[in-house]
Design a protein around this motif. Structure first.
Motif, PDB file in Angstrom:
ATOM      1  N   GLN A  41      -7.899  13.682  68.797  1.00 40.47           N
ATOM      2  CA  GLN A  41      -7.256  14.083  67.548  1.00 40.47           C
ATOM      3  C   GLN A  41      -5.839  14.520  67.848  1.00 40.47           C
ATOM      4  OE1 GLN A  41      -9.388  17.065  65.300  1.00 40.47           O
ATOM      5  NE2 GLN A  41      -8.019  16.893  63.524  1.00 40.47           N
ATOM      6  N   ALA A  42      -4.892  14.214  66.945  1.00 40.49           N
ATOM      7  CA  ALA A  42      -3.515  14.656  67.092  1.00 40.49           C
ATOM      8  C   ALA A  42      -3.077  15.318  65.805  1.00 40.49           C
ATOM      9  CB  ALA A  42      -2.604  13.473  67.418  1.00 40.49           C
ATOM     10  N   GLY A  43      -2.379  16.459  65.901  1.00 35.87           N
ATOM     11  CA  GLY A  43      -1.927  17.164  64.708  1.00 35.87           C
ATOM     12  C   GLY A  43      -1.475  18.551  65.070  1.00 35.87           C
ATOM     13  N   THR A  44      -1.265  19.393  64.046  1.00 34.51           N
ATOM     14  CA  THR A  44      -0.900  20.779  64.346  1.00 34.51           C
ATOM     15  C   THR A  44      -2.151  21.519  64.779  1.00 34.51           C
ATOM     16  OG1 THR A  44      -1.359  21.472  62.086  1.00 34.51           O
ATOM     17  CG2 THR A  44       0.895  20.745  62.571  1.00 34.51           C
ATOM     18  N   PHE A  45      -1.939  22.743  65.318  1.00 28.69           N
ATOM     19  CA  PHE A  45      -3.086  23.525  65.734  1.00 28.69           C
ATOM     20  C   PHE A  45      -4.013  23.779  64.528  1.00 28.69           C
ATOM     21  CE2 PHE A  45      -5.060  27.759  66.366  1.00 28.69           C
ATOM     22  CZ  PHE A  45      -5.897  27.412  67.411  1.00 28.69           C
ATOM     23  N   ALA A  46      -3.366  24.017  63.384  1.00 29.98           N
ATOM     24  CA  ALA A  46      -4.156  24.272  62.167  1.00 29.98           C
ATOM     25  C   ALA A  46      -5.026  23.075  61.811  1.00 29.98           C
ATOM     26  CB  ALA A  46      -3.210  24.632  61.005  1.00 29.98           C
ATOM     27  N   ASP A  47      -4.448  21.859  61.958  1.00 25.78           N
ATOM     28  CA  ASP A  47      -5.229  20.640  61.692  1.00 25.78           C
ATOM     29  C   ASP A  47      -6.473  20.612  62.571  1.00 25.78           C
ATOM     30  OD1 ASP A  47      -3.378  19.714  59.871  1.00 25.78           O
ATOM     31  OD2 ASP A  47      -2.297  18.493  61.369  1.00 25.78           O
ATOM     32  N   LEU A  48      -6.266  20.856  63.852  1.00 24.50           N
ATOM     33  CA  LEU A  48      -7.374  20.758  64.806  1.00 24.50           C
ATOM     34  C   LEU A  48      -8.424  21.853  64.542  1.00 24.50           C
ATOM     35  CD1 LEU A  48      -5.324  18.859  66.297  1.00 24.50           C
ATOM     36  CD2 LEU A  48      -6.233  19.784  68.432  1.00 24.50           C
ATOM     37  N   LYS A  71       3.093  19.921  67.772  1.00 21.31           N
ATOM     38  CA  LYS A  71       2.044  18.926  67.600  1.00 21.31           C
ATOM     39  C   LYS A  71       1.150  18.992  68.827  1.00 21.31           C
ATOM     40  CE  LYS A  71       1.662  13.854  67.316  1.00 21.31           C
ATOM     41  NZ  LYS A  71       2.496  12.635  67.344  1.00 21.31           N
ATOM     42  N   ILE A  72      -0.156  18.934  68.585  1.00 17.49           N
ATOM     43  CA  ILE A  72      -1.090  18.994  69.698  1.00 17.49           C
ATOM     44  C   ILE A  72      -1.871  17.680  69.757  1.00 17.49           C
ATOM     45  CG2 ILE A  72      -3.169  20.141  70.598  1.00 17.49           C
ATOM     46  CD1 ILE A  72      -2.028  22.733  69.343  1.00 17.49           C
ATOM     47  N   VAL A  73      -1.924  17.077  70.952  1.00 19.36           N
ATOM     48  CA  VAL A  73      -2.686  15.842  71.136  1.00 19.36           C
ATOM     49  C   VAL A  73      -3.850  16.162  72.061  1.00 19.36           C
ATOM     50  CG1 VAL A  73      -2.633  13.464  71.943  1.00 19.36           C
ATOM     51  CG2 VAL A  73      -0.599  14.464  70.854  1.00 19.36           C
ATOM     52  N   LEU A  74      -5.056  16.104  71.538  1.00 16.06           N
ATOM     53  CA  LEU A  74      -6.245  16.424  72.338  1.00 16.06           C
ATOM     54  C   LEU A  74      -6.826  15.121  72.887  1.00 16.06           C
ATOM     55  CD1 LEU A  74      -8.360  18.480  73.343  1.00 16.06           C
ATOM     56  CD2 LEU A  74      -9.537  18.219  71.148  1.00 16.06           C
ATOM     57  N   LEU A  75      -6.974  15.088  74.206  1.00 15.43           N
ATOM     58  CA  LEU A  75      -7.504  13.881  74.849  1.00 15.43           C
ATOM     59  C   LEU A  75      -8.839  14.173  75.515  1.00 15.43           C
ATOM     60  CD1 LEU A  75      -4.047  13.706  75.905  1.00 15.43           C
ATOM     61  CD2 LEU A  75      -5.008  11.389  75.837  1.00 15.43           C
ATOM     62  N   ARG A  76      -9.626  13.088  75.649  1.00 16.53           N
ATOM     63  CA  ARG A  76     -10.903  13.203  76.343  1.00 16.53           C
ATOM     64  C   ARG A  76     -11.216  11.852  76.961  1.00 16.53           C
ATOM     65  NH1 ARG A  76     -16.685  13.606  73.331  1.00 16.53           N
ATOM     66  NH2 ARG A  76     -17.918  14.385  75.070  1.00 16.53           N
ATOM     67  N   THR A 100       5.597  18.534  71.834  1.00 15.88           N
ATOM     68  CA  THR A 100       4.285  17.908  71.735  1.00 15.88           C
ATOM     69  C   THR A 100       3.467  18.360  72.935  1.00 15.88           C
ATOM     70  OG1 THR A 100       5.358  15.998  70.774  1.00 15.88           O
ATOM     71  CG2 THR A 100       3.069  15.706  71.519  1.00 15.88           C
ATOM     72  N   VAL A 101       2.276  18.851  72.678  1.00 13.38           N
ATOM     73  CA  VAL A 101       1.423  19.329  73.766  1.00 13.38           C
ATOM     74  C   VAL A 101       0.295  18.331  73.991  1.00 13.38           C
ATOM     75  CG1 VAL A 101      -0.096  21.172  74.577  1.00 13.38           C
ATOM     76  CG2 VAL A 101       1.943  21.737  73.245  1.00 13.38           C
ATOM     77  N   LEU A 102       0.118  17.908  75.247  1.00 16.67           N
ATOM     78  CA  LEU A 102      -1.030  17.068  75.621  1.00 16.67           C
ATOM     79  C   LEU A 102      -2.064  17.995  76.244  1.00 16.67           C
ATOM     80  CD1 LEU A 102       0.912  14.095  77.311  1.00 16.67           C
ATOM     81  CD2 LEU A 102       0.137  14.277  74.924  1.00 16.67           C
ATOM     82  N   ILE A 103      -3.240  18.004  75.682  1.00 16.07           N
ATOM     83  CA  ILE A 103      -4.259  18.948  76.145  1.00 16.07           C
ATOM     84  C   ILE A 103      -5.594  18.245  76.255  1.00 16.07           C
ATOM     85  CG2 ILE A 103      -4.891  19.786  73.815  1.00 16.07           C
ATOM     86  CD1 ILE A 103      -5.004  22.630  75.114  1.00 16.07           C
ATOM     87  N   GLY A 104      -6.475  18.805  77.065  1.00  9.49           N
ATOM     88  CA  GLY A 104      -7.797  18.224  77.223  1.00  9.49           C
ATOM     89  C   GLY A 104      -8.364  18.626  78.562  1.00  9.49           C
ATOM     90  N   PRO A 105      -9.657  18.363  78.763  1.00 11.45           N
ATOM     91  CA  PRO A 105     -10.282  18.736  80.037  1.00 11.45           C
ATOM     92  C   PRO A 105      -9.707  17.902  81.189  1.00 11.45           C
ATOM     93  CG  PRO A 105     -11.819  17.523  78.638  1.00 11.45           C
ATOM     94  CD  PRO A 105     -10.584  17.724  77.831  1.00 11.45           C
ATOM     95  N   SER A 106      -9.971  18.353  82.426  1.00  9.41           N
ATOM     96  CA  SER A 106      -9.474  17.638  83.600  1.00  9.41           C
ATOM     97  C   SER A 106      -9.881  16.176  83.551  1.00  9.41           C
ATOM     98  CB  SER A 106     -10.049  18.274  84.871  1.00  9.41           C
ATOM     99  OG  SER A 106      -9.614  19.609  84.949  1.00  9.41           O
TER     100      SER A 106
END
Lengths: 244, 481
Positions: free
Chosen positions: A215-222, A204-209, A30-36
């Protein structure tokens, strides 16, 4: 494997993480990603117990994380940080064997585990007797990864492990990380700010802000079904950077 | 022992002495005489003046001390005019005090001249001075004014010196030696008389009061005590006493001077300078070593405690810092005033421990605090208990700083330990303080040079220890990353 139930964290008036529910599945990356400042590292530090949640609770394989349980639970997690977190007064081998020795794990077993992992992480044998100061940045991260994997952790927590490396080293380490994860069928939580890295490594990628999950899902979902313009902007901004 | 009540033949015998060379030497001789007669004895050196010694004797803090007939008469019994020793003995007995016979010498005022000049002018007695009004007289200001001083003396002998001046006692000897003055007052057994080859003019009219040395003792003392002390009667001539005093002042070793008294029966050889320095240095190292050990044992845990943020940390660092700001002499004086400590090596060690604490506490605390946050977090995240984090990670990583603190503490301690001699704890401060008191540079250097060398050696030894104790990984500078 790990469940966040209404977990939030604030430092005084500053909100680092709004109340969040999140599951980390076994054998998945699971990848947690997002700006600083989006709260991605905060989640990792809450799981390993370096921070205590302001509200909510975290369950790890059925046990709630609490001051009484954290020591034992930490020994079932591997943790790698940006600079490796190797102790300068110990050689690479001593760093790797510090906890197993302290816990009295069998020597031979640990020795063969060390050999196996160094091959997997492509760490030359002779660098094991070096001190962290004598290792390159890439070697340090490999040693740190081996240290984190020694006791076959239930989960591997990686906090921007490749961010401080130069691009060539980073690319080859990304390939190796993927191989290691697949080979060990490892449950992984990875924090990064690079969408390419997230897409390559993440199931799975979890994009935070700003402390919330967007949004959370596969890269394709995002990529194909972004919930709002921020998601597509975040993906496209990095893609433009790659193409330019 | 000082506070013990009067009387009791079973009590340990203590000999006191006044605060000048001759009294020290006599006290030391008496101690040896008592011991040779099977009476264990201690010598409390240089307790003070007549009043203090007399009080100590009558109250039982001491058993005996050397005194002079003139002083007994004028300061203790306060009688006027000449009194026989027998009359004094009767008077003293009513106060529970006994007195031995005269030891032999008479330590009174005297007039002295350079031997060679006296011979050339044919002067032997004070009466002979009448023919030489041209002689320059330089006497102490006190002697100039005393009732048994210069003016009554000149009147009695009919002296008509034209040039009479007041001059400091010590400077007077210098003036006499270089011929600025011809005649000066002195104590008849003053070591300077022999040292400067002077001659004592005979008091042919018996002007000066008699100051014959005797021992006073408690009448309730073990009867063997007066018996032993009486063996000293008539054994010390003026010349002999002058010789013993001179030896004591030259060697700064009263027991050595006392041993000259026993030389017929074979005496200890005087300790050589090298042996003395070795003895002082060994003592010094013991003081430094013991106190450093305690500073480390107390300082490192305090430093670990102080490395955690909060009020306790401020308190520990603040308090140890405060101790450091107290001048070492003042700290010593403060500790001496605590009844349970007083004047003892223990007090010196406590002062040194307190003094050595700050560098160790501060360096331990900062050494741990300086460990980068990611490394602290890694140690915790790895799953080590706090105790294992401390011993396996934090203390080894802080080792350079901690050792630096210990080194500073050791070097400070080597210097500060010289003050231990002030309260009788010995060490290299002994010759330094004697030398300061006597204004004798050579003696000061006998302690100061070894102390400086010692500090240097300690510094080098710790540099070697750095290589041994600081993990290799922390000594690397190269970073190929």
């Amino acid at each position: 494997m790990i469940q966040l139930q209404g977990v939030s964290k604030h430092f005084g008036p500053v909100v680092a993480l709004n109340p969040t529910d999140l599951n980390f599945e076994e054998r998945q990356t699971t990848v947690l990603i997002g700006p600083s400042g989006c709260g991605k590292s905060t989640i990792l530090r809450l799981i390993i117990g370096l921070l205590e949640p302001s509200t909510g609770r975290i369950r790890f394989d059925g046990t709630f994380i609490a001051p009484e349980t954290i020591l034992q639970l930490r020994r079932r997690m591997g943790y790698v940080i940006q600079e490796g977190g190797l102790f300068p007064h110990l050689t690479a081998r001593q760093n790797i064997l510090l906890l197993p020795t302290h816990l009295g794990r069998p020597r031979e077993e640990m020795q063969s585990r060390l050999v196996e992992l160094s091959e997997l992480a492509r760490l030359p044998q002779d660098s094991l007797s070096r001190y962290p100061m004598e290792l390159s940045g890439g070697q340090r991260q490999r040693v740190s990864l081996i240290r984190a994997l020694m006791l076959k952790p239930d989960v591997l927590l990686l906090d921007e492990p490749l961010a401080a490396l130069d691009p060539m080293v980073r690319a080859s380490l990304q390939t190796e990380l993927k191989a290691v994860f697949q080979h060990l069928k490892q449950t992984v939580v990875l924090v990064t700010h690079g969408m390419a890295e997230a897409a390559y490594l993440g199931d799975k990628i979890v994009l935070l802000r700003q402390g919330s999950i967007v949004q959370a899902g596969t890269f394709a979902d995002l990529r194909d079904r972004p919930v709002d313009s921020f998601v597509s902007e975040f993906i496209n901004a990095q893609r433009r950077l790659v193409l330019s | 022992m000082l506070a013990s009540p009067a009387g009791g033949a079973t009590q340990r015998v203590v000999v006191g002495s006044k605060k000048f060379t001759e009294s020290y030497v006599l006290g030391e001789i008496a101690k040896r005489v008592l011991e040779e007669n099977g009476i264990p004895a201690a010598h409390r050196q240089g307790m003070g003046g007549t009043i203090i010694l007399w009080e100590a004797l009558t109250q039982g803090a001491i058993t005996s001390y050397p005194e002079y007939t003139g002083t007994i008469r004028e300061e203790i019994l306060k009688t006027r005019g000449p009194t026989s020793l027998e009359r004094m003995r009767q008077e003293l007995a009513t106060r529970g005090i006994g007195v031995t016979g005269e030891l032999g010498f008479n330590n009174t005022y005297a007039l002295v001249m350079r031997r060679e000049r006296a011979r050339r002018l044919g002067i032997v007695t004070i009466s002979d001075l009448r023919k030489h009004p041209e002689l320059v007289v330089g006497v102490t200001h006190e002697f100039l004014e005393r009732k048994d001083g210069w003016k009554p003396l000149a009147e009695r002998y009919g002296l008509k010196m034209r040039d009479v001046r007041g001059i400091d006692h010590a400077l007077g000897y210098v003036a006499l030696a270089n011929g600025t003055i011809d005649l000066k007052d002195a104590y008849s057994t003053d070591a300077k008389i022999a040292e400067n080859d002077l001659v004592v003019l005979e008091d042919d009219l018996g002007f000066f009061p008699q100051y014959h040395a005797v021992f006073l003792y408690r009448l309730d003392a073990d009867p063997r005590v007066p018996a032993a002390l009486r063996r000293m009667e008539g054994t010390l001539s003026d010349a002999r006493m002058i010789q013993l005093n001179a030896s004591a002042e030259q060697t700064k070793d009263y027991s050595l001077a006392a041993s000259l008294y026993f030389r017929e029966r074979g005496t200890q050889r005087p300790a050589s300078l090298a042996a003395n320095i070795a003895r002082w240095t060994a003592r010094h190292l013991l003081l430094v070593g013991v106190s450093l050990l305690f500073s480390i044992v107390i300082g490192i845990p305090l430093g670990i405690w102080a490395s955690r943020p909060g009020f306790i940390s401020q308190l520990i660092l603040g308090t140890t810092g405060l101790v450091q700001t107290i001048p070492s002499l003042a700290l010593l004086a403060l500790l001496v005033s605590i009844p349970a400590l007083g004047i003892s090596p223990l007090t010196a060690i406590i002062a040194l421990v307190l003094y050595g604490l700050l560098p160790i506490v501060r360096n331990t605390a900062t050494g741990i605090q300086d460990i980068a946050v990611p490394l602290r977090e890694s140690a915790a995240a790895l799953g080590l208990e706090p105790r294992a984090q401390l011993f396996r990670i934090f203390l080894p990583m802080a080792s350079r700083s901690i050792l630096g603190g210990i080194k500073t503490s050791a070097v400070i301690s080597v210097g500060t330990a010289t003050l231990a001699a002030l309260i009788g704890a010995g060490g290299l401060g002994e010759p330094i303080i004697s030398g300061l008191n006597l204004n004798d540079h050579a003696t000061i250097l006998e302690g100061a040079i070894p102390a400086a060398v010692l500090a240097f050696v300690v510094q080098i030894a710790f540099d070697g220890l750095d290589r041994l104790l600081i993990p290799k990984g922390l000594r690397l500078r190269a970073n190929r990353g």
